[in-house]
Design a protein around this motif. Structure first.
Motif, short mmCIF file in Angstrom:
data_model
loop_
_atom_site.label_atom_id
_atom_site.label_comp_id
_atom_site.label_asym_id
_atom_site.label_seq_id
_atom_site.Cartn_x
_atom_site.Cartn_y
_atom_site.Cartn_z
N PRO A 37 5.64 14.89 -0.13
CA PRO A 37 5.89 14.31 -1.46
C PRO A 37 5.92 12.79 -1.42
O PRO A 37 6.30 12.20 -0.41
N ILE A 38 5.50 12.16 -2.49
CA ILE A 38 5.60 10.69 -2.61
C ILE A 38 6.75 10.41 -3.58
O ILE A 38 6.74 10.87 -4.72
N GLU A 39 7.72 9.65 -3.10
CA GLU A 39 8.87 9.33 -3.93
C GLU A 39 8.56 8.03 -4.70
O GLU A 39 7.86 7.16 -4.17
N PHE A 40 9.08 7.89 -5.89
CA PHE A 40 8.88 6.65 -6.64
C PHE A 40 10.24 5.99 -6.87
O PHE A 40 11.13 6.57 -7.50
N CYS A 41 10.44 4.80 -6.31
CA CYS A 41 11.70 4.06 -6.48
C CYS A 41 11.36 2.80 -7.28
O CYS A 41 10.93 1.80 -6.70
N PRO A 42 11.50 2.85 -8.61
CA PRO A 42 11.05 1.71 -9.42
C PRO A 42 11.90 0.47 -9.23
O PRO A 42 13.09 0.57 -8.90
N ILE A 43 11.28 -0.66 -9.43
CA ILE A 43 11.98 -1.94 -9.36
C ILE A 43 13.00 -2.00 -10.50
O ILE A 43 12.78 -1.40 -11.57
N ARG A 44 14.10 -2.70 -10.28
CA ARG A 44 15.10 -2.82 -11.36
C ARG A 44 14.49 -3.57 -12.53
O ARG A 44 13.77 -4.58 -12.30
N PRO A 45 14.75 -3.14 -13.77
CA PRO A 45 14.10 -3.76 -14.93
C PRO A 45 14.24 -5.28 -14.95
O PRO A 45 13.29 -5.99 -15.29
N GLU A 46 15.40 -5.80 -14.53
CA GLU A 46 15.60 -7.25 -14.61
C GLU A 46 14.77 -8.01 -13.56
O GLU A 46 14.58 -9.23 -13.65
N GLU A 74 7.81 1.72 -3.64
CA GLU A 74 9.09 1.04 -3.84
C GLU A 74 8.84 -0.43 -4.15
O GLU A 74 7.71 -0.93 -4.00
N PRO A 75 9.87 -1.16 -4.59
CA PRO A 75 9.67 -2.58 -4.89
C PRO A 75 9.13 -3.31 -3.66
O PRO A 75 9.58 -3.07 -2.53
N LEU A 76 8.19 -4.20 -3.89
CA LEU A 76 7.59 -4.96 -2.79
C LEU A 76 8.67 -5.78 -2.09
O LEU A 76 9.49 -6.43 -2.75
N ARG A 77 8.71 -5.71 -0.79
CA ARG A 77 9.71 -6.46 -0.03
C ARG A 77 9.15 -6.78 1.34
O ARG A 77 8.11 -6.25 1.73
N THR A 78 9.88 -7.63 2.08
CA THR A 78 9.42 -7.94 3.44
C THR A 78 9.69 -6.74 4.34
O THR A 78 10.63 -5.98 4.12
N LEU A 79 8.84 -6.61 5.36
CA LEU A 79 9.00 -5.50 6.29
C LEU A 79 9.92 -5.92 7.42
O LEU A 79 9.91 -7.08 7.83
N GLN A 80 10.65 -4.96 7.94
CA GLN A 80 11.40 -5.23 9.17
C GLN A 80 10.61 -4.63 10.30
O GLN A 80 10.27 -3.45 10.26
N ILE A 81 10.31 -5.45 11.28
CA ILE A 81 9.47 -4.93 12.36
C ILE A 81 10.01 -5.44 13.69
O ILE A 81 10.44 -6.59 13.79
N PHE A 101 0.75 -10.54 -5.77
CA PHE A 101 0.97 -9.12 -5.51
C PHE A 101 1.80 -8.51 -6.64
O PHE A 101 2.62 -9.20 -7.26
N SER A 102 1.57 -7.23 -6.86
CA SER A 102 2.27 -6.56 -7.96
C SER A 102 3.70 -6.23 -7.54
O SER A 102 4.12 -6.54 -6.43
N ASP A 103 4.44 -5.55 -8.41
CA ASP A 103 5.88 -5.34 -8.18
C ASP A 103 6.20 -4.32 -7.08
O ASP A 103 7.26 -4.35 -6.49
N HIS A 104 5.28 -3.35 -6.88
CA HIS A 104 5.59 -2.27 -5.93
C HIS A 104 4.55 -2.19 -4.82
O HIS A 104 3.43 -2.68 -4.97
N PHE A 105 4.91 -1.54 -3.74
CA PHE A 105 3.92 -1.17 -2.72
C PHE A 105 4.20 0.24 -2.25
O PHE A 105 5.27 0.79 -2.51
N PHE A 106 3.22 0.80 -1.58
CA PHE A 106 3.37 2.16 -1.04
C PHE A 106 3.64 2.03 0.45
O PHE A 106 3.09 1.15 1.11
#
Ligand code: COI
Length: 370
Positions: free
Chosen positions: A5-14, A53-60, A32-37
């Motif tokens: 399954p693919i979960e969808f975690c939308p960005i907070r409206p604000e 989920e909302p686009l964010r930096t990766l931890q690597i 870049f748009s608001d979300h990434f896969f």
């Protein structure tokens, strides 16, 4: 096996941003748009945690294999806005095929075709407001696969991160559809048979940066690579495949393992053959190109690529000698191809070859549910 399954975690409206649509401000690869896969693979669990989920930096981990030994591959495709607000994808199946081949070449875990396609469709749907509308613009989609396990011994990864970015883009070159000037590279070579040339891997682009910089310092948009053995035969341009019109016939180098099997290249070959042109996929020496330019038999040259679309070449420079093509203007075939492909990709002309997929918003729930 049941699709994950693919979960969808939308960005907070604000935190939601107004999508950028003004092409003049877009450029390429900056926004870049608001979300990434993203989805994870481990040899114990297989593929898991697929989510938008909302686009964010990766931890690597600093010891991640991709950072040291270059297990990193990617794709480039675009979503287009139709005249009635629809979202279209172009030849998604070809991207899946190439991504799988690149993964195999780099000895990486291939992303299952169904996960790849569902991820792209779901992301296009969640980010559809970011698809720009102006001519020449699109939502660029960048699927990427990297080996993430922390290990400094040289071996293939057993843990992978598959992620997909989306961002609105205008033309790849600042010139837009206007002809670019290309420098024939005579020092470095891009690939040898049996090497990485036909894989879409980060290494191929890192490798080209030195030549690209030298070319840029002399005012050229890109370099034209020659073969690694004889340094005679034309291969491809840094970010696109290359075509020449000589004596009215279309010529492009063959896929012999050293050049990227471009999806736009393949589309141009199919379209021009359907239009009745004489088309050759054959080795072509740089001398043949330059002689034809000198004698006026080379009437057009253009590059093809997802990012570059159809980019006319107005000038080729080789060992200090400049060869202007078609008076430095876009030729009729480049214009026809650009126009036809752009309209096809937007669902404006009949899709006789079955290349265009309408991504329906009603499918969003289905894609997310898996
Ligand atoms: C593309 O055409 O999509 C590419 O990946 C070329 C380049 C921007 C790396």
């Amino acid at each position: 096996m049941r699709p994950i399954p693919i979960e969808f975690c939308p960005i907070r409206p604000e935190r939601r941003r107004a999508p950028l649509t003004d092409t003049s401000a877009l450029g390429f690869g900056r926004h870049f748009s608001d979300h990434f896969f993203r989805a994870d693979f481990s040899s114990e669990r297989g593929w898991s945690h697929a989510r938008i989920e909302p686009l964010r930096t990766l931890q690597i981990d600093p010891a991640a294999i991709c950072l040291h030994y270059g297990q990193a591959i990617f794709e480039g495709l675009k979503a287009y806005r139709g005249p009635n607000g629809e979202s279209f994808l172009f030849r998604l199946d070809k991207s899946v095929e190439r991504f799988t081949n690149s993964a195999r070449r780099l000895n990486m875990e291939p992303v299952p075709a169904e996960l790849f396609t569902r991820a792209i469709r779901a992301l296009v749907l969640s980010e559809r407001d970011w698809i720009p509308t102006c001519p020449g613009s699109a939502l660029y989609i960048r699927p990427t696969l990297i080996a993430t396990d922390p290990y400094l011994g040289v071996r293939a990864g057993s843990e992978y991160l598959f992620f997909v970015l989306a961002g609105p883009v205008g033309p790849y070159y600042p010139q837009g559809f206007n002809p670019v000037s290309i420098l024939v590279e005579t020092e470095d070579v891009r690939a040898v048979r049996g090497g990485l040339g036909e894989a879409k891997t980060a290494a191929n682009y890192a490798h080209g940066l030195r030549a690209q910089r030298r070319a840029a310092l002399q005012g050229f948009a890109q370099v034209l690579w020659l073969d690694a053995i004889e340094r005679r035969f034309v291969e491809e341009v840094g970010t696109m495949n290359i075509f020449f019109v000589i004596d009215g016939e279309l010529i492009t180098p063959p896929l012999n393992g050293t050049i990227l099997p471009g999806i736009t290249r393949d589309s141009v070959l199919a379209l021009t053959r359907a239009w009745g042109l004489t088309v050759h996929e054959r080795p072509i020496a740089i001398d043949e190109v330059l002689d034809a330019a000198q004698s006026g038999r080379l009437t057009e040259a253009f590059g093809t690529g997802t990012a570059a679309v159809i980019s006319p070449v107005g000038k080729l420079s080789h060992r200090g000698v400049e060869h202007v093509i078609n008076g430095g203007q876009s030729g009729p075939l480049s214009l026809r191809l650009f126009d036809h492909l752009s309209r096809l990709q937007r669902g404006e002309v009949a899709d006789e070859l079955g290349w265009v997929e309408r991504v329906d918003t009603r499918d969003f729930k289905a894609e997310i549910a898996g």
